[in-house]
Design a protein around this motif. Sequence first.
Motif: not given
Length: 329
Positions: A25-29
Amino acid sequence: MWRLLIACVAMVSMSMAKHMDWEEYKETYDLSFSHREDRVRRSIFEENLNTIDKHNKEADLGRHSHWLGVNRLAHMTNKEYVARTMVKSDKSSGSANGTAQVLEFGHTRTRRAADEVDWRTKGCVTPVKDQGQCYSSWAFSATGSLECQWFLNNGILVSLSEQQLLDCSGSYGNYGCQGGMTENAFQYITENGGITTEASYPYGGVDGECRFDEEGSAATITGFVNIMSGETALKDAVTNIGPISVNIDASHPSFQLYHSGVYEEPNCSTTMLDLSALVVGYGFSSGGKPYWLVKNSWGTSWGDNGYIMIARNNNNMCGIATEASYPLV
């Protein structure tokens, strides 16, 4: 057949909730936090995952007509989401007295309202935009409505400048990144030589000095129309006029995490409205549920590629027809 289709949509949403872990999630956003905040944010994220999973299981059983999913707001509590994403427009400030025509649109149809309308198919809706961390939905709603009206009257679809409205319409009762009203934006455009293009006055998402030169105007208006008489008049306007600027109550977790389907929120207010958006059409879901097709300004990663279907003919769901307007070209 439609039940199978809805089930498939739900499975996609649930898959998003189950399979995107915190690091992904952190990488995606593109998010990063200090060690302490990371633990807090992860806990909130996991709570939201549980909310998504629970809701979607109930939707699969027919208890809801919409599904939730992971988006860039999933690491926020609902209180933080409301504080960081939306702001109540200050209607007490009003708009400046001036030359703009302010008319009322009642139940005066010029042709029979169609069963379904989608102005995107008519080539007059620009791609979904992203307001970022600025409370500027009012500006995006105003430009969206004008972009289509200008196209219908002049045959040219051009993306108009929200940043100009942020920087230049303060004397009309708007507050830049602290909020505003589409009607005040229309008043400003009427009395100040129009609005320029996004390309010539690009969006920065922060307040700045006004740099508009009237010689660079790309679209002008003579005033605006307020739509009265609720959803019946709104339907007539969407049929006969084009996309319509609206204000809605978007403060609930179900809106924060909306992913697909026809949105119904029993706690939605018809008067406490905190987000401006654009109705670009209406229709019926595969299950026969009537909806309004609404364009948001939170990018394509939110909702259904930046759109939401809000329940239609359902007691003015979320105030969809309470404060609606469009510009006169």
